[in-house]
Design an enzyme around this catalytic site. Structure first.
Site, PDB file in Angstrom:
ATOM      1  N   ASP A  13     -10.555  60.023 -17.880  1.00 29.37           N
ATOM      2  CA  ASP A  13     -10.466  60.534 -16.505  1.00 29.37           C
ATOM      3  C   ASP A  13     -10.994  59.555 -15.468  1.00 29.37           C
ATOM      4  OD1 ASP A  13      -9.489  62.868 -17.634  1.00 29.37           O
ATOM      5  OD2 ASP A  13     -11.480  63.774 -17.766  1.00 29.37           O
ATOM      6  N   LYS A  16      -6.818  56.506 -14.373  1.00 31.60           N
ATOM      7  CA  LYS A  16      -5.761  55.635 -14.904  1.00 31.60           C
ATOM      8  C   LYS A  16      -4.396  55.961 -14.288  1.00 31.60           C
ATOM      9  CE  LYS A  16      -6.932  57.124 -18.983  1.00 31.60           C
ATOM     10  NZ  LYS A  16      -8.184  57.832 -18.706  1.00 31.60           N
ATOM     11  N   GLY A  40      -4.596  63.882 -19.241  1.00 33.80           N
ATOM     12  CA  GLY A  40      -4.147  64.483 -17.980  1.00 33.80           C
ATOM     13  C   GLY A  40      -4.299  63.403 -16.932  1.00 33.80           C
ATOM     14  N   HIS A  41      -3.200  62.807 -16.515  1.00 29.01           N
ATOM     15  CA  HIS A  41      -3.243  61.680 -15.581  1.00 29.01           C
ATOM     16  C   HIS A  41      -2.728  62.130 -14.220  1.00 29.01           C
ATOM     17  CE1 HIS A  41      -3.198  58.520 -19.068  1.00 29.01           C
ATOM     18  NE2 HIS A  41      -4.194  59.386 -19.136  1.00 29.01           N
ATOM     19  N   THR A  42      -3.593  62.017 -13.216  1.00 33.12           N
ATOM     20  CA  THR A  42      -3.245  62.542 -11.891  1.00 33.12           C
ATOM     21  C   THR A  42      -2.725  61.434 -10.986  1.00 33.12           C
ATOM     22  OG1 THR A  42      -5.135  63.998 -12.201  1.00 33.12           O
ATOM     23  CG2 THR A  42      -4.129  63.987 -10.008  1.00 33.12           C
ATOM     24  N   GLN A 222      -7.208  58.649 -22.575  1.00 32.76           N
ATOM     25  CA  GLN A 222      -8.625  58.847 -22.898  1.00 32.76           C
ATOM     26  C   GLN A 222      -9.428  57.635 -22.403  1.00 32.76           C
ATOM     27  OE1 GLN A 222      -6.245  59.694 -25.840  1.00 32.76           O
ATOM     28  NE2 GLN A 222      -6.166  61.370 -24.399  1.00 32.76           N
ATOM     29  N   LYS A 329     -13.175  55.875  -7.381  1.00 32.87           N
ATOM     30  CA  LYS A 329     -13.948  56.976  -6.804  1.00 32.87           C
ATOM     31  C   LYS A 329     -15.230  56.518  -6.093  1.00 32.87           C
ATOM     32  CE  LYS A 329     -13.023  61.087  -8.594  1.00 32.87           C
ATOM     33  NZ  LYS A 329     -12.696  62.263  -9.440  1.00 32.87           N
ATOM     34  N   ALA A 330     -15.174  55.316  -5.501  1.00 36.75           N
ATOM     35  CA  ALA A 330     -16.337  54.835  -4.741  1.00 36.75           C
ATOM     36  C   ALA A 330     -16.690  55.840  -3.648  1.00 36.75           C
ATOM     37  CB  ALA A 330     -16.024  53.471  -4.137  1.00 36.75           C
ATOM     38  N   SER A 411     -11.137  51.846  -5.488  1.00 43.46           N
ATOM     39  CA  SER A 411     -10.372  53.012  -5.067  1.00 43.46           C
ATOM     40  C   SER A 411     -11.285  53.907  -4.233  1.00 43.46           C
ATOM     41  CB  SER A 411      -9.855  53.741  -6.311  1.00 43.46           C
ATOM     42  OG  SER A 411      -9.168  54.907  -5.950  1.00 43.46           O
ATOM     43  N   GLY A 413     -10.157  56.944  -2.662  1.00 45.86           N
ATOM     44  CA  GLY A 413      -9.603  58.282  -2.478  1.00 45.86           C
ATOM     45  C   GLY A 413      -8.487  58.480  -3.484  1.00 45.86           C
TER      46      GLY A 413
HETATM   47  P1  GDP Z   1      -7.012  59.762 -15.662  1.00 42.07           P
HETATM   48  O1  GDP Z   1      -6.992  60.704 -16.820  1.00 42.07           O
HETATM   49  O2  GDP Z   1      -7.782  58.515 -15.974  1.00 42.07           O
HETATM   50  O3  GDP Z   1      -5.644  59.452 -15.116  1.00 42.07           O
HETATM   51  O4  GDP Z   1      -7.840  60.486 -14.515  1.00 42.07           O
HETATM   52  P2  GDP Z   1      -7.685  62.028 -14.062  1.00 42.07           P
HETATM   53  O5  GDP Z   1      -6.422  62.172 -13.312  1.00 42.07           O
HETATM   54  O6  GDP Z   1      -7.917  62.943 -15.208  1.00 42.07           O
HETATM   55  O7  GDP Z   1      -8.954  62.191 -13.139  1.00 42.07           O
HETATM   56  C1  GDP Z   1      -9.163  61.409 -12.015  1.00 42.07           C
HETATM   57  C2  GDP Z   1      -9.296  62.342 -10.809  1.00 42.07           C
HETATM   58  O8  GDP Z   1      -9.835  61.618  -9.725  1.00 42.07           O
HETATM   59  C3  GDP Z   1      -7.959  62.864 -10.313  1.00 42.07           C
HETATM   60  O9  GDP Z   1      -8.154  64.128  -9.735  1.00 42.07           O
HETATM   61  C4  GDP Z   1      -7.556  61.854  -9.235  1.00 42.07           C
HETATM   62  O10 GDP Z   1      -6.686  62.397  -8.259  1.00 42.07           O
HETATM   63  C5  GDP Z   1      -8.897  61.548  -8.647  1.00 42.07           C
HETATM   64  N1  GDP Z   1      -9.059  60.195  -8.098  1.00 42.07           N
HETATM   65  C6  GDP Z   1      -8.559  59.019  -8.547  1.00 42.07           C
HETATM   66  N2  GDP Z   1      -9.048  57.992  -7.815  1.00 42.07           N
HETATM   67  C7  GDP Z   1      -9.871  58.536  -6.894  1.00 42.07           C
HETATM   68  C8  GDP Z   1     -10.697  57.987  -5.870  1.00 42.07           C
HETATM   69  O11 GDP Z   1     -10.790  56.785  -5.675  1.00 42.07           O
HETATM   70  N3  GDP Z   1     -11.430  58.875  -5.116  1.00 42.07           N
HETATM   71  C9  GDP Z   1     -11.382  60.223  -5.340  1.00 42.07           C
HETATM   72  N4  GDP Z   1     -12.141  61.009  -4.568  1.00 42.07           N
HETATM   73  N5  GDP Z   1     -10.613  60.772  -6.285  1.00 42.07           N
HETATM   74  C10 GDP Z   1      -9.882  59.921  -7.057  1.00 42.07           C
HETATM   75  P1  IMO Z   2      -7.342  61.200 -20.138  1.00 42.85           P
HETATM   76  O1  IMO Z   2      -6.197  60.374 -20.668  1.00 42.85           O
HETATM   77  C1  IMO Z   2     -11.209  63.026 -20.892  1.00 42.85           C
HETATM   78  C2  IMO Z   2     -11.989  64.451 -24.954  1.00 42.85           C
HETATM   79  C3  IMO Z   2     -12.114  65.941 -25.163  1.00 42.85           C
HETATM   80  C4  IMO Z   2     -13.065  65.970 -26.354  1.00 42.85           C
HETATM   81  C5  IMO Z   2     -12.623  64.764 -27.182  1.00 42.85           C
HETATM   82  C6  IMO Z   2     -11.655  65.097 -28.298  1.00 42.85           C
HETATM   83  O2  IMO Z   2      -6.937  62.217 -19.150  1.00 42.85           O
HETATM   84  O3  IMO Z   2      -8.459  60.326 -19.687  1.00 42.85           O
HETATM   85  P2  IMO Z   2      -9.106  65.811 -28.439  1.00 42.85           P
HETATM   86  O4  IMO Z   2      -8.316  66.840 -27.692  1.00 42.85           O
HETATM   87  O5  IMO Z   2      -8.590  64.426 -28.297  1.00 42.85           O
HETATM   88  O6  IMO Z   2      -9.315  66.204 -29.875  1.00 42.85           O
HETATM   89  O7  IMO Z   2     -10.566  65.854 -27.771  1.00 42.85           O
HETATM   90  O8  IMO Z   2     -12.006  63.883 -26.260  1.00 42.85           O
HETATM   91  N1  IMO Z   2     -10.728  64.013 -24.307  1.00 42.85           N
HETATM   92  C7  IMO Z   2     -10.661  63.590 -23.046  1.00 42.85           C
HETATM   93  N2  IMO Z   2     -11.605  63.533 -22.082  1.00 42.85           N
HETATM   94  N3  IMO Z   2      -9.962  62.576 -20.639  1.00 42.85           N
HETATM   95  C8  IMO Z   2      -9.015  62.608 -21.599  1.00 42.85           C
HETATM   96  O9  IMO Z   2      -7.808  62.056 -21.440  1.00 42.85           O
HETATM   97  C9  IMO Z   2      -9.332  63.171 -22.857  1.00 42.85           C
HETATM   98  N4  IMO Z   2      -8.634  63.389 -23.993  1.00 42.85           N
HETATM   99  C10 IMO Z   2      -9.512  63.890 -24.872  1.00 42.85           C
HETATM  100  O10 IMO Z   2     -12.647  66.575 -24.030  1.00 42.85           O
HETATM  101  O11 IMO Z   2     -14.377  65.730 -25.912  1.00 42.85           O
HETATM  102 MG    MG Z   3      -7.489  62.696 -17.224  1.00 37.60          MG
END
Ligand code: GDP
Ligand code: IMO
Ligand code: MG
Length: 427
Positions: A13, A16, A40-42, A222, A329-330, A411, A413
């Site tokens: 998270d 990415k 979960g990639h946002t 991950q 997320k600075a 980044s 925002g």
């Molecule tokens: P990923 O799994 O690595 O793609 O990350 P996630 O999408 O799970 O989580 C990142 C969260 O931070 C998402 O809600 C993004 O929209 C948000 N995000 C990404 N970059 C920034 C940033 O620079 N600032 C803020 N405030 N939010 C960000």
């Molecule tokens: P992205 O790609 C954050 C964590 C789960 C749990 C452990 C094992 O969005 O960064 P699993 O379902 O793989 O058996 O879970 O890994 N986990 C993540 N945490 N971001 C993810 O993906 C994750 N995918 C799995 O919370 O601790």
């Molecule tokens: Mg994620």
């Protein structure tokens, strides 16, 4: 051409999805190499927020080929829902999305097994996303999994039945309670849907794209500290989330790898169980969670928050061969007068170390912090590195010196446009 890699250096998270979407115009191909719907990639642009689980984050760029590689575990049911969710955006998914025939398939019983294993662990549960990731990789390694290419075989249903029967015996042992009929109906409908896509030998595809001069970006899922080998085992996911996973997950040779972009948050988060030395249980942690909106993009669970952990970051940089860092997320730290950074740990025996020890799971490591001044202002108007407030420039400089790798993007925002790139970096 060389293949570039973008991956997370913490516990997932890191942001990415945002960065892959941002960088995608520089690339011809974006490929996922491991993981599955646990990701979960946002992505945020034009006022809309999208969350992708199995589909690579280049999907919104019509001229980019998106590949789901052989190292991925694919749930056809979630895949169908994801594609249907994208239908309103008129993307040409049938043309610009390819799936490796060698990717493993997540069966309904894999998800049930995931839940049964977690339940049986009680308080020691991993905190899995319950998407069936572990049990599917388990069957892959046991050489009994089903692969995407198997869906076109005349005996696919027999293979399915054979594996499902094995799973049912285990589920009986765990006294799991479930209804399989509806799950199977959905599964077989989704398999037919999956078969309408381009199912390919993705290793040939990627290598011929590279030799033809295409630019390929491998999108990690991950984070490095969740890697099956190098993470805080057993509190990890079941794949190699690090650079090494790209070679086996896409079929590219180590000498084809170019840049390794390492993404990290300006602080740390973790969702699920497992060690987290800098975790905060105070008002600062609550502020990070609130301001950063730290809730899992896949499960909605609150993410644990804490200060930046330099020994952990250095470890991830070492394992991955990171060539450039991107700090995410600075803006979440805008509200802090003081920013702390963990530089080493005090072990239970009093020793001070700056590495991640094997004992991290069983031993409590006390973080030792250095304090830096916060910038305490909005970053909205900061579109260039040169215009950063002195304290943010100082934070960037401090981290770069500590880890020895340049931070080329900050980044500020969630939106695609809220991205500041160092002007010395080629566009
Ligand atoms: P990923 O799994 O690595 O793609 O990350 P996630 O999408 O799970 O989580 C990142 C969260 O931070 C998402 O809600 C993004 O929209 C948000 N995000 C990404 N970059 C920034 C940033 O620079 N600032 C803020 N405030 N939010 C960000
Ligand atoms: P992205 O790609 C954050 C964590 C789960 C749990 C452990 C094992 O969005 O960064 P699993 O379902 O793989 O058996 O879970 O890994 N986990 C993540 N945490 N971001 C993810 O993906 C994750 N995918 C799995 O919370 O601790
Ligand atoms: Mg994620």
């Amino acid at each position: 051409m060389k293949l570039d890699i973008l991956l997370g250096l913490q516990w997932g998270d890191e942001g990415k999805g945002k960065v892959v979407d941002y960088l995608a115009p520089k690339y011809n191909v974006v490929a996922r190499f491991q993981g599955g719907p646990n990701a979960g990639h946002t992505l945020e642009f034009d006022g809309i927020k999208h969350v992708l689980h199995q589909i690579p984050s280049g999907i919104f760029r019509s001229d980019i080929l998106n590949v789901i590689g052989n190292g991925v575990v694919l749930d056809p049911v979630i895949f169908k829902k994801e594609i249907e969710g994208l239908s309103k955006y008129n993307l040409s998914v049938l043309d610009n999305l390819c799936i490796s025939k060698k990717a493993q398939i997540i069966l309904p019983t894999h998800r049930l097994l995931d839940a049964a294993y977690e339940k049986s662990k009680g308080a020691k549960k991993i905190g899995s996303t319950l998407k069936g990731i572990g049990p599917t990789y388990q069957d892959k390694i046991a050489r009994q999994g089903l692969r995407v290419g198997d869906t076109s075989l005349p005996n696919f249903k027999d293979k399915y039945q054979k594996l499902t029967q094995k799973h049912l015996q285990i589920l009986e042992f765990y006294k799991a309670d479930f209804q399989l009929d509806q799950l199977e109906k959905e599964f077989f409908e989704a398999v037919e849907f999956l078969k309408t896509f381009k199912l390919v030998e993705s290793e040939y595809l990627i290598n011929s794209e590279l030799s033809g001069g295409s630019r390929v970006l491998a999108e990690g899922a991950q984070g490095s500290l969740l890697d099956i080998d190098f993470g805080s085992y057993p509190f990890v996911t079941s794949s190699n989330t690090t650079s090494a996973g790209v070679c086996s997950g896409l079929g590219v040779a180590p000498n084809s790898i170019g840049e390794v972009y390492g993404i990290f948050k300006a602080y740390c988060t973790r969702v699920g169980s497992g060690p987290f030395p800098t975790e905060l249980f105070d008002a600062d942690g609550e502020t990070m969670q609130k301001v950063g909106n730290e809730f899992g993009a896949t499960t909605g669970r609150p993410r644990r928050c804490g200060w930046l952990d330099l020994p952990a970051l250095k470890y991830a940089i070492m394992i991955n061969g990171v060539t450039q860092l991107y700090m995410m997320k600075a803006d979440v730290l805008n509200v802090f007068n003081e920013i702390k950074v963990c530089t080493s740990y005090r072990r239970e025996n009093g020793d001070i170390i700056d590495i991640l020890p094997y004992e991290i799971v069983d031993e409590k490591l006390e973080p030792i912090y250095e304090s830096l001044p916060g910038w305490n202002c909005s970053l909205d108007e900061n579109k260039e590195f040169d215009s950063f407030p002195g304290e943010l420039a100082g934070y960037v400089d401090y981290i770069e010196k500590a880890v020895g790798v340049p931070i080329n993007m900050v980044s500020v925002g969630p939106d695609r446009t809220e991205t500041v790139v160092r002007d010395t970096v080629e566009a």
